[in-house]
Design an enzyme around this catalytic site. Sequence first.
Site, PDB file in Angstrom:
ATOM      1  N   ASN A   1      -6.488   2.514  11.884  1.00 55.01           N
ATOM      2  CA  ASN A   1      -5.262   2.141  12.580  1.00 55.01           C
ATOM      3  C   ASN A   1      -5.465   0.988  13.564  1.00 55.01           C
ATOM      4  O   ASN A   1      -4.576   0.698  14.361  1.00 55.01           O
ATOM      5  CB  ASN A   1      -4.678   3.351  13.308  1.00 55.01           C
TER       6      ASN A   1
ATOM      7  N   GLY B   1       0.185   9.175   1.678  1.00 54.33           N
ATOM      8  CA  GLY B   1       0.733  10.446   1.261  1.00 54.33           C
ATOM      9  C   GLY B   1       2.205  10.609   1.575  1.00 54.33           C
ATOM     10  O   GLY B   1       2.908  11.369   0.917  1.00 54.33           O
ATOM     11  N   MET B   2       2.686   9.901   2.622  1.00 47.42           N
ATOM     12  CA  MET B   2       4.065  10.082   3.051  1.00 47.42           C
ATOM     13  C   MET B   2       4.918   8.841   2.877  1.00 47.42           C
ATOM     14  O   MET B   2       6.144   8.932   2.913  1.00 47.42           O
ATOM     15  CB  MET B   2       4.111  10.501   4.525  1.00 47.42           C
TER      16      MET B   2
ATOM     17  N   ASP C   1       0.551   2.318  13.399  1.00 44.76           N
ATOM     18  CA  ASP C   1       0.885   3.714  13.105  1.00 44.76           C
ATOM     19  C   ASP C   1       1.025   4.597  14.336  1.00 44.76           C
ATOM     20  O   ASP C   1       0.104   5.307  14.745  1.00 44.76           O
ATOM     21  CB  ASP C   1      -0.158   4.317  12.153  1.00 44.76           C
TER      22      ASP C   1
ATOM     23  N   VAL D   1       4.495   0.948   1.806  1.00 48.14           N
ATOM     24  CA  VAL D   1       4.642  -0.301   2.542  1.00 48.14           C
ATOM     25  C   VAL D   1       4.823  -1.436   1.541  1.00 48.14           C
ATOM     26  O   VAL D   1       4.047  -1.564   0.593  1.00 48.14           O
ATOM     27  CB  VAL D   1       3.438  -0.577   3.462  1.00 48.14           C
TER      28      VAL D   1
ATOM     29  N   ASP E   1      -3.577   9.130  17.457  1.00 50.18           N
ATOM     30  CA  ASP E   1      -4.202   8.991  16.141  1.00 50.18           C
ATOM     31  C   ASP E   1      -4.954   7.670  16.034  1.00 50.18           C
ATOM     32  O   ASP E   1      -4.913   6.989  15.014  1.00 50.18           O
ATOM     33  CB  ASP E   1      -3.158   9.099  15.032  1.00 50.18           C
TER      34      ASP E   1
ATOM     35  N   GLY F   1       0.830  -1.193   0.000  1.00 49.43           N
ATOM     36  CA  GLY F   1       0.000   0.000   0.000  1.00 49.43           C
ATOM     37  C   GLY F   1       0.862   1.239   0.000  1.00 49.43           C
ATOM     38  O   GLY F   1       2.070   1.186   0.237  1.00 49.43           O
TER      39      GLY F   1
END
Length: 376
Positions: free
Chosen positions: A142, A23-24, A159, A27, A137, A20
């Site tokens: 998550n 945006g940053m 995460d 994986v 978060d 996957g």
Amino acid sequence: MSILLGEVLDDKYRIQRPVGEGGMGLVLEALHLRLDQRVAIKMLVGGALRTDEAVARFTFEARAAARIQSEHAVRVFDVSTLPNGIPYLVMEYLEGRDLEATLRRSGPMAVTQAVTYVLQACEALAEAHASGIVHRDLKPANLFLAERLDGSLRIKILDFGVSKLLSSGAAGEASYADDVALPHAAPLVGSPLYMAPEQMRDAKRADPRADIWSLGIILYELLAGAAPFAGETLTEVCASIVTDPPRPLAPGRTDVPAPLEAVVTRCLAKDPAERFQNVAELARALQPFAPEQAFITVPRTARVLSRGELGSASALATLPRDTRSASQGVLLALAGAGLLLLVASVVGLLVQREPVPASEAARATHSARAVSAAPR
């Protein structure tokens, strides 16, 4: 950045396929050549590599996650840097899907199922909070529903990229350290739909009770299939979270007991002092709505939290008396059961009768195949 299939990183991780991309980060599924084991490799890509904040956040995630050994948190095995300077971390590879995808696919969950998943998250968070880590978060995306080898499911928290580390102040009081790993962090850190009001105002002030707020939102969503606060824009959603009471679960879920809805409502108190003060308290409140096999999570969560680095010597001692009594009562009951078995055996010998062998307790399977989700 181009990663080639079959490429070997650090002479031990062979890239198999992409899992996957967010945006940053990216994986990848990889094979640990020395152990012949599948792993997940997460690395920064694109514009994230050009910001010190993103690199610091990525490094902090590796450090934070590596401190947590719970079976209900994703395990980090290694962290390194490619020759071109790109950092990456190596995690267990999980089979399954996250709760966000599960909700989209199947809709609201049965009460016992939803409560079980939140209890498992509580157990992982107990270890995080005991280590001085606040996630900040938590959301269905998550919470990964991972499959064990026997096909059973368990929650894995993913995460820790926006988590923060608490520190101990003078006289043993907990103080809240700046985001030292995130020196240029934006004021809004986390996902607004699941963010506590105080975290919206100042992310650096978020303590473990902010995670409890997020668990309340998640539990509500697992039961209702929708969020308790709504709005057509992000601004409206944030305003509703700060000022409005949560929408009632009924009439959408008439099978949800009123006391359980009260638990959710307490998690979503605007004032952190009015919420459950730690995950052990929350776990105790959820126990009446959980299946019997999940009961062991409650005293285990309290014991893990009691070993924390912050605050008093024992978090268990700070729980309400009924929670302490319940946790201690489990231990006393087990001790009492052992004593009864011993007495019965002695009496059996005296009357020359064969003692009845005690049945062996079932053992939970702790081994599992692994995966990780793309950064959110």
